[in-house]
Design a protein around this motif. Structure first.
Motif, PDB file in Angstrom:
ATOM      1  N   MET A 184      -6.514  -2.066   0.784  1.00 54.94           N
ATOM      2  CA  MET A 184      -7.855  -1.229   0.318  1.00 54.94           C
ATOM      3  C   MET A 184      -8.287  -0.448   1.664  1.00 54.94           C
ATOM      4  O   MET A 184      -8.466   0.846   1.353  1.00 54.94           O
TER       5      MET A 184
ATOM      6  N   TYR B 279       0.805  -1.144   0.037  1.00 59.07           N
ATOM      7  CA  TYR B 279      -0.094   0.080   0.095  1.00 59.07           C
ATOM      8  C   TYR B 279       0.893   1.181   0.211  1.00 59.07           C
ATOM      9  O   TYR B 279       0.499   2.293  -0.536  1.00 59.07           O
TER      10      TYR B 279
ATOM     11  N   LEU C  69     -15.134  -9.765   0.630  1.00 62.15           N
ATOM     12  CA  LEU C  69     -13.884 -10.468  -0.240  1.00 62.15           C
ATOM     13  C   LEU C  69     -13.979 -11.967  -0.211  1.00 62.15           C
ATOM     14  O   LEU C  69     -13.530 -12.440  -1.180  1.00 62.15           O
TER      15      LEU C  69
ATOM     16  N   LEU D  83      -5.033  -7.882   0.686  1.00 58.54           N
ATOM     17  CA  LEU D  83      -5.930  -6.774  -0.239  1.00 58.54           C
ATOM     18  C   LEU D  83      -7.034  -6.442   0.795  1.00 58.54           C
ATOM     19  O   LEU D  83      -7.036  -4.961   0.343  1.00 58.54           O
TER      20      LEU D  83
ATOM     21  N   ILE E 131      -3.242 -13.467   0.172  1.00 52.21           N
ATOM     22  CA  ILE E 131      -3.744 -12.400  -0.671  1.00 52.21           C
ATOM     23  C   ILE E 131      -4.959 -11.717  -0.175  1.00 52.21           C
ATOM     24  O   ILE E 131      -5.074 -10.652  -0.377  1.00 52.21           O
TER      25      ILE E 131
END
Length: 318
Positions: free
Chosen positions: A194, A107, A149, A190, A186
């Motif tokens: 985000m 990030y 997700l 993720l 993952i």
């Protein structure tokens, strides 16, 4: 530079002492503990256990004993797991560090790249699209985003595992083990990216816009320097100065911010046991983990000060 670092190191000692006192008082004054919450114990047995673990001693005596243990590297004994807190954290903290460090690299890289490109084209279609995506990602609650997700990528598409760190019952080693861990990383990475990349992207964008409007950037362009050299050598270094101050809060923020993420994805990290210990009121574990976050905060601020002094030599004389 060496004297600057030494001064900052000496300043961390009273901060650590104050942090340990506040953490101890916070949990020591909290009503109830693991023994009080165990309804199967008789009053006599509960009193015996309190005497065994020193919970019936005066507050100052308990703090000095805990501080002496800390100086010897002993974080206490977990009443719930019946093992030393240092051993318990050592089993899980490296998994949290893996998750946090991977998310941090991603990030920060995304925020730096997108923020710089967006600052070079303010008001463009790309800039507006980035703003919409950023605010949309930041508006999702952590718990809901993690479940969303899982539903999309694990339940509906069957692309990624639902949770955990490896496949159930797997005894793979070597490259196969690394691939399993990577696949399970993952979704939680993720989710963290985000949630974290949006605000940092806005910081990079705003800082870059302020710097590229300064006189020395116009002078560099007037001298005929290539645009890439102007942006990455002159503008970016100055734009990073206010961003460096955020670095001190990144690592503790990731570890504490990953508590819900680790729990939802069943990731075997320190955040996972932290929530379980909170429910069981296992205060030695909670104090050890909170102290770990405090140490990360102090070290992060120390690192930010050193990087700031490296980027801006004027800070070293302060």
């Amino acid at each position: 530079m060496r004297n600057f670092i030494l001064r900052r190191l000496l300043q961390t000692l009273p901060m650590l002492l104050l942090a340990s006192l506040l953490i101890f008082l916070l949990f020591a004054k909290t009503p109830g503990d693991f023994i009080d919450g165990n309804i199967t114990l008789t009053a006599q047995r509960a009193a015996e256990l309190k005497a065994l673990y020193g919970l019936d001693r005066p507050l100052l005596t308990r703090y000095l004993h805990w501080l002496w243990q800390l100086m010897q590297g002993d974080l206490g004994y977990s009443l719930q797991y019946q093992i030393p807190v240092s051993q318990l954290l050592n089993q899980y903290i490296w998994n949290s560090f893996l998750l946090a460090s991977v998310a941090l690299v991603f990030y920060w890289g995304i925020a730096l790249t997108v923020g710089v490109v967006s600052a070079m084209k303010p008001g463009s279609l790309f800039d507006h699209l980035v703003s919409v995506v950023i605010f949309a990602a930041m508006s999702f609650p952590t718990f809901f985003l993690c479940l969303l997700l899982i539903k999309w990528f694990a339940v509906d598409l069957h692309w990624l595992p639902v949770g955990g760190m490896t496949n159930i019952g797997s005894d793979e080693g070597g490259w196969a083990y690394i691939m399993q861990v990577a696949a399970h990383l993952i979704l939680p990475v993720l989710a963290l990216v985000m949630l974290q990349a949006g605000s940092l992207t806005r910081y990079f964008r705003a800082s870059m816009i302020d710097v590229v409007r300064m006189d020395f950037i116009r002078t560099a362009r007037a001298k005929g320097l290539r645009e890439g050299r102007v942006i990455f050598k002159h503008a970016l270094r100055n734009a990073l100065l206010p961003i460096i101050t955020l670095l001190g809060f990144e690592l503790p923020g990731l570890f504490s911010g990953a508590l819900i993420t680790e729990k939802v994805f069943n990731w075997p990290g320190a955040g996972h046991i932290h929530i379980d210990s909170l429910a069981a009121r296992d205060y030695p574990v909670l104090m050890g983990f909170t102290l770990f976050l405090a140490v990360l905060t102090i070290l992060g601020n120390l690192l930010a000060d050193v990087l700031y002094a490296w980027a801006d030599p004027r800070i070293r004389v302060a």
